[in-house]
Design an enzyme around this catalytic site. Structure first.
Site, mmCIF file in Angstrom:
data_model
loop_
_atom_site.group_PDB
_atom_site.id
_atom_site.type_symbol
_atom_site.label_atom_id
_atom_site.label_comp_id
_atom_site.label_asym_id
_atom_site.label_seq_id
_atom_site.Cartn_x
_atom_site.Cartn_y
_atom_site.Cartn_z
ATOM 1 N N SER A 24 0.829 -1.204 0.132
ATOM 2 C CA SER A 24 0.023 0.009 -0.048
ATOM 3 C C SER A 24 0.815 1.220 -0.105
ATOM 4 O O SER A 24 1.816 1.400 -0.918
ATOM 5 C CB SER A 24 -1.045 0.084 1.140
ATOM 6 O OG SER A 24 -1.834 0.972 1.018
ATOM 7 N N HIS A 25 0.537 1.999 1.094
ATOM 8 C CA HIS A 25 1.324 3.502 1.325
ATOM 9 C C HIS A 25 2.688 3.376 1.566
ATOM 10 O O HIS A 25 3.370 4.354 1.717
ATOM 11 C CB HIS A 25 0.656 4.301 2.128
ATOM 12 C CG HIS A 25 0.210 3.693 3.212
ATOM 13 N ND1 HIS A 25 -0.655 2.396 3.504
ATOM 14 C CD2 HIS A 25 0.881 3.837 4.520
ATOM 15 C CE1 HIS A 25 -0.849 1.919 4.821
ATOM 16 N NE2 HIS A 25 0.343 3.177 5.415
ATOM 17 N N ASP A 50 -2.127 6.755 -3.378
ATOM 18 C CA ASP A 50 -1.143 6.003 -2.707
ATOM 19 C C ASP A 50 -0.680 4.957 -3.817
ATOM 20 O O ASP A 50 -0.803 4.709 -4.903
ATOM 21 C CB ASP A 50 -1.683 5.213 -1.342
ATOM 22 C CG ASP A 50 -2.306 4.085 -1.478
ATOM 23 O OD1 ASP A 50 -3.161 4.054 -2.420
ATOM 24 O OD2 ASP A 50 -2.374 3.410 -0.776
ATOM 25 N N ASP A 80 -0.859 1.648 -4.071
ATOM 26 C CA ASP A 80 -1.784 0.655 -4.709
ATOM 27 C C ASP A 80 -3.140 1.439 -5.175
ATOM 28 O O ASP A 80 -4.077 0.770 -5.692
ATOM 29 C CB ASP A 80 -1.998 -0.601 -3.944
ATOM 30 C CG ASP A 80 -2.587 -0.288 -2.498
ATOM 31 O OD1 ASP A 80 -2.622 0.712 -2.206
ATOM 32 O OD2 ASP A 80 -3.382 -1.239 -1.998
ATOM 33 N N ASP A 122 -5.615 2.765 -3.655
ATOM 34 C CA ASP A 122 -6.945 2.845 -3.037
ATOM 35 C C ASP A 122 -6.967 3.905 -2.173
ATOM 36 O O ASP A 122 -8.182 4.179 -1.543
ATOM 37 C CB ASP A 122 -7.085 1.695 -2.229
ATOM 38 C CG ASP A 122 -6.213 1.154 -1.302
ATOM 39 O OD1 ASP A 122 -5.056 1.911 -0.979
ATOM 40 O OD2 ASP A 122 -5.911 -0.001 -0.512
ATOM 41 N N ARG A 123 -6.042 4.631 -1.856
ATOM 42 C CA ARG A 123 -6.064 5.707 -0.747
ATOM 43 C C ARG A 123 -6.196 7.135 -1.611
ATOM 44 O O ARG A 123 -5.807 7.251 -3.024
ATOM 45 C CB ARG A 123 -5.002 6.035 0.108
ATOM 46 C CG ARG A 123 -4.954 5.050 0.887
ATOM 47 C CD ARG A 123 -3.801 5.116 2.071
ATOM 48 N NE ARG A 123 -3.597 4.072 3.083
ATOM 49 C CZ ARG A 123 -3.112 4.317 4.367
ATOM 50 N NH1 ARG A 123 -2.830 5.293 4.538
ATOM 51 N NH2 ARG A 123 -3.211 3.185 4.959
ATOM 52 N N LYS A 148 -11.480 0.296 -0.837
ATOM 53 C CA LYS A 148 -11.622 1.591 -0.969
ATOM 54 C C LYS A 148 -10.917 1.917 -2.108
ATOM 55 O O LYS A 148 -10.130 1.176 -2.859
ATOM 56 C CB LYS A 148 -10.652 2.256 0.390
ATOM 57 C CG LYS A 148 -9.321 1.943 0.512
ATOM 58 C CD LYS A 148 -8.988 2.622 1.753
ATOM 59 C CE LYS A 148 -7.402 2.256 1.987
ATOM 60 N NZ LYS A 148 -7.291 1.038 2.774
#
Ligand code: G16
Length: 542
Positions: free
Chosen positions: A112-113, A276, A278, A280-281, A375
């Protein structure tokens, strides 16, 4: 080419956290580490005859890991793998492909982030056939399996060429390589009024999208600059790189500082956004105004009906417990059911599947809806654009009207990072031991009305999740929440969430940290964070 079985031994600590298994990249690249965890996944969810989606955010080791997973899938009897070209898929695009193709789930490669690179972070997570992250019951089973397995199966052979769309065979398994963007872009076009947004850009509306050298670059270019006609150069840091160009692809005011500086500078565009690692944010910023994720969720809930995909209204809204109650106030005004879940997108899955909620969101820069089961950063940005195109107001005007109508939940999160894990756990345990004494006591003129360790009973399947974070609630709606992060890869990260409600009409436009002053001081009196961590203050304030 043949399937071979390798002897292995359980590796300690293969326990998925808030969102999959995340470790330092060298750990994942260590002997049998990836293979053991993937075998545990396949053993848990079943492989024979199945179809899975595979893709990741393009970080270092993404390409190698994808080849290993494909060969393991083939050796375990998987019938078909749908893979993003170049092994790339944003997390929401992967969720969409899992649903669109009615598959048996998917494996997403991402931390992710968290930063990427040879010495940074890597991660693997499994999403269910509904497109959402595996629930705790499944991740626990994967962990249990990882602790007893003695062998893994892998196809011996060449790499599959993933560089272009098409179909390949890996032994008995079909590998379908798909454009990572196309299906996702079509989904967005069905939800939002692209004509209105196109007209807004054509009329001179200026936007800056910072993809942070991560996976949303190609998606944002295709949708914003392609389909919606935003000027070339609207999307910056648009090429995904294995190390994210050295950036920390976490869209918040600290890590997306260049975007913040531009949005608060003399020639600020009308709208700014970042996503981010991937995809999703999301973070959204107006000219001279930052929109907190909790406020963004509330504004999206109050205005979603302006987008075609949500014209019929919302079935309900959900937020994670540490997220501010701003969206609850919208739900109350609109007569919508609202739900409070533990941190982790996986907890929204049942609510979305059961049609109890349409919109969900978290303070951690996550917002989404029932269009997928993750998300979705670009989705949130497009919903904002749709609202701006219809309301024809600047972001600051929309926020001012929102606060005037619903009141304002001042909100901030203070992170204390890389703490010694045992000390942080001991601090939380001590705090939990003191909770029963807090109700009725007054701090900074605020009286504690309730204090507990959040537990959640899923309204759909009745499953219970305990120990999800300490809440101290004050009369009047102010609140302190403390919990340890479940996504870090180094020591412990303590998250302190601070919230103060101001009903208005006065006091709606104060500086956030100043407005939260009494709550910050009360948190220190109650939890003694600085004393127990030895830190002078938080590492990151968002
Ligand atoms: C993950 C989860 C989110 C969670 C966030 C922070 O996001 O999916 O639900 O809010 O981590 O979790 P924690 O506070 O435990 O670090 P992502 O974007 O990292 O997948």
């Amino acid at each position: 080419m043949t399937a071979v079985t390798h002897r292995t031994a359980p590796i300690a600590g293969q326990k998925p956290g808030t969102s999959g298994l995340r470790k330092k990249t060298p750990v994942f690249m260590g002997p049998h580490y990836l293979e053991n965890f993937v075998q545990a996944i396949l053993d848990t969810v079943g492989a024979a005859g199945r179809t899975f989606v595979l893709g990741g955010d393009g970080r270092y080791f993404n390409d190698r890991a994808a080849q290993v997973i494909l060969r393991m899938a083939a050796a375990n009897g998987v019938a078909r793998m749908i893979v993003g070209q170049g092994a790339i898929l944003s997390t929401p695009a992967a969720s969409h492909l899992i649903r669109l193709n009615r598959t048996d789930g998917g494996i997403i490669l991402s931390a992710s982030h968290n930063p990427g690179g040879p010495t940074e972070d890597f991660g693997v997570k499994f999403n269910m056939p509904n497109g959402g992250p595996a629930p705790e019951s499944v991740t626990e089973a994967m962990f249990a399996r990882s602790q007893v397995l003695t062998e893994y199966r892998i196809w011996e052979g060449q790499d599959i060429d993933l560089s272009g769309p098409g179909t390949a065979r890996l032994g008995p398994m079909t590998v379908e390589i798909v454009d990572p963007v196309a299906d996702y872009a079509r989904l967005m076009e069905g939800l939002f009024d692209f004509d209105a947004i196109r007209a807004m850009f054509a009329g001179g509306f200026r936007m800056r999208m910072d993809s942070m050298c991560a996976v949303t670059g190609p998606y944002a270019k295709a949708i914003l600059e392609g389909a919606l006609g935003a000027p070339a150069g609207t999307v910056v840091n648009a090429t995904p790189l294995p190390d994210f160009g050295g950036m920390h692809p976490d869209p918040n005011p600290v890590w997306a500082k260049a975007l913040m500086d531009e949005m608060f500078g003399p020639d600020a565009p009308d709208f700014g956004a970042a996503s981010d690692g991937d995809g999703d944010r999301n973070m959204v910023v107006g000219r001279g105004i930052y929109v907190s994720p909790s406020d963004s969720l509330a504004v999206l809930a109050a205005n979603a009906h302006l987008a075609p995909g949500y014209r019929g209204g919302l079935k309900g809204v959900a937020r994670s417990m540490p997220t501010s109650a701003a969206v609850d106030r919208v739900a109350a005004a609109l007569g919508l059911p609202h739900y409070e879940t533990p941190t982790g997108w996986k907890f929204f899955g049942n609510l979305l599947d059961a049609g109890k909620a349409t919109l969900c969101g978290e303070e951690s820069f996550g917002t989404g809806s029932d269009h997928v089961r993750e998300k979705d950063g670009l989705w949130a940005i497009l919903l904002w654009l749709n609202i701006l195109a219809v309301r024809r107001q600047p972001v600051a005007g929309i926020m001012a009207e929102h606060w005037a109508r619903f009141g304002r939940n001042y909100y901030s999160r203070h992170d204390y990072e890389a703490l010694p894990a045992e000390g942080a756990a001991a601090m939380m345990a001590a705090l939990r031991g003191r909770l029963a004494d807090l109700p009725g006591r007054t701090f900074e003129g605020m009286t504690v009305s309730a204090a507990d360790d959040f537990a959640y009973t899923d309204p759909v399947d009745g499953s219970v999740s305990k120990g999800q974070g300490v809440r101290v609630i004050f009369a009047g709606g102010s609140r302190i929440v403390l919990r340890l992060s479940g996504t870090g890869t180094e020591g412990a990260t303590l998250r302190l969430y601070l919230e103060r409600y101001v009903p208005g009409p006065d006091g709606l436009h104060e500086e956030v940290q100043a407005a939260l002053g009494p709550v910050i001081r009360a948190a220190e009196s109650i939890a003694a964070i600085r004393a127990s961590t030895g830190r002078a203050g938080p590492d990151v304030v968002t």
